[in-house]
Design a protein around this motif. Structure first.
Motif, PDB file in Angstrom:
ATOM      1  N   ASP A 111      41.067  43.911  33.042  1.00 52.40           N
ATOM      2  CA  ASP A 111      41.015  42.928  31.971  1.00 52.40           C
ATOM      3  C   ASP A 111      39.594  42.788  31.468  1.00 52.40           C
ATOM      4  OD1 ASP A 111      41.523  39.910  34.017  1.00 52.40           O
ATOM      5  OD2 ASP A 111      39.847  41.328  33.900  1.00 52.40           O
ATOM      6  N   ILE A 112      39.486  42.137  30.312  1.00 51.31           N
ATOM      7  CA  ILE A 112      38.191  42.013  29.658  1.00 51.31           C
ATOM      8  C   ILE A 112      38.138  40.682  28.931  1.00 51.31           C
ATOM      9  CG2 ILE A 112      39.077  43.302  27.641  1.00 51.31           C
ATOM     10  CD1 ILE A 112      36.227  44.434  27.292  1.00 51.31           C
ATOM     11  N   THR A 113      37.021  39.985  29.061  1.00 49.60           N
ATOM     12  CA  THR A 113      36.860  38.705  28.389  1.00 49.60           C
ATOM     13  C   THR A 113      36.391  38.926  26.947  1.00 49.60           C
ATOM     14  OG1 THR A 113      34.540  38.449  28.989  1.00 49.60           O
ATOM     15  CG2 THR A 113      36.187  37.698  30.595  1.00 49.60           C
ATOM     16  N   SER A 114      36.354  37.864  26.180  1.00 52.00           N
ATOM     17  CA  SER A 114      35.878  37.969  24.808  1.00 52.00           C
ATOM     18  C   SER A 114      34.406  38.373  24.766  1.00 52.00           C
ATOM     19  CB  SER A 114      36.078  36.656  24.065  1.00 52.00           C
ATOM     20  OG  SER A 114      35.425  35.603  24.761  1.00 52.00           O
ATOM     21  N   GLY A 115      33.692  38.084  25.829  1.00 57.66           N
ATOM     22  CA  GLY A 115      32.287  38.457  25.905  1.00 57.66           C
ATOM     23  C   GLY A 115      32.048  39.850  26.437  1.00 57.66           C
ATOM     24  N   GLY A 116      33.113  40.511  26.865  1.00 54.03           N
ATOM     25  CA  GLY A 116      32.989  41.900  27.305  1.00 54.03           C
ATOM     26  C   GLY A 116      32.924  42.110  28.804  1.00 54.03           C
ATOM     27  N   SER A 117      33.055  41.061  29.582  1.00 58.01           N
ATOM     28  CA  SER A 117      33.066  41.226  31.040  1.00 58.01           C
ATOM     29  C   SER A 117      34.391  41.852  31.460  1.00 58.01           C
ATOM     30  CB  SER A 117      32.884  39.882  31.736  1.00 58.01           C
ATOM     31  OG  SER A 117      31.615  39.339  31.435  1.00 58.01           O
ATOM     32  N   THR A 118      34.295  42.818  32.348  1.00 51.62           N
ATOM     33  CA  THR A 118      35.494  43.549  32.762  1.00 51.62           C
ATOM     34  C   THR A 118      35.687  43.481  34.274  1.00 51.62           C
ATOM     35  OG1 THR A 118      34.235  45.610  33.007  1.00 51.62           O
ATOM     36  CG2 THR A 118      35.254  45.187  30.859  1.00 51.62           C
ATOM     37  N   ARG A 119      36.923  43.704  34.673  1.00 47.74           N
ATOM     38  CA  ARG A 119      37.227  43.889  36.076  1.00 47.74           C
ATOM     39  C   ARG A 119      38.397  44.866  36.177  1.00 47.74           C
ATOM     40  NH1 ARG A 119      40.305  38.402  38.233  1.00 47.74           N
ATOM     41  NH2 ARG A 119      41.747  38.213  36.468  1.00 47.74           N
TER      42      ARG A 119
END
Length: 120
Positions: free
Chosen positions: A49-57
């Protein structure tokens, strides 16, 4: 709001596929976007997944092979899958945490699923 996933198919082990998912409809903002998968006889699991800020896991089994990305202007999320393995065979679902209006809380939406089959 609808999520439309595409890009699944049949690929040989070691090959690559790219999944895409587009959100459409009345969208004020999108927070997290992601991909899940469900293999036959198994529970659905988070792939990335990815947040709106671009952080991924990523789930450990795909780290180094899959890359998630998103285009906030187009409300799309993609999953580039390289070095595919037999165990990656599953139905892949995209999802997104969407706010339809300023006064409405965030809700999770799911795409219809796209089948990825990896053959030997």
């Amino acid at each position: 709001v609808q999520l439309q996933a595409s890009g699944g198919g049949l690929v040989q082990a070691g090959g690559s596929l790219r999944l895409s998912c587009a959100a459409s409809g009345s969208i004020f903002s999108i927070n997290a976007m992601g991909w899940y998968r469900q293999a036959p006889g198994k529970q659905r699991e988070l792939v990335a997944d990815i947040t709106s800020g671009g952080s991924t896991r990523y789930v450990d089994s795909v780290k180094g092979r899959f890359t998630i990305s998103r285009d906030n202007a187009k409300n799309t999320v993609s999953l580039q899958m390289n070095s595919l393995k037999l165990e990656d065979t599953a139905v892949y679902y995209c999802n997104a945490e969407i706010k339809r209006a300023l006064t409405i809380g965030r809700e999770w939406y799911w795409g219809q699923g796209t089948l990825v089959t990896v053959s030997s």
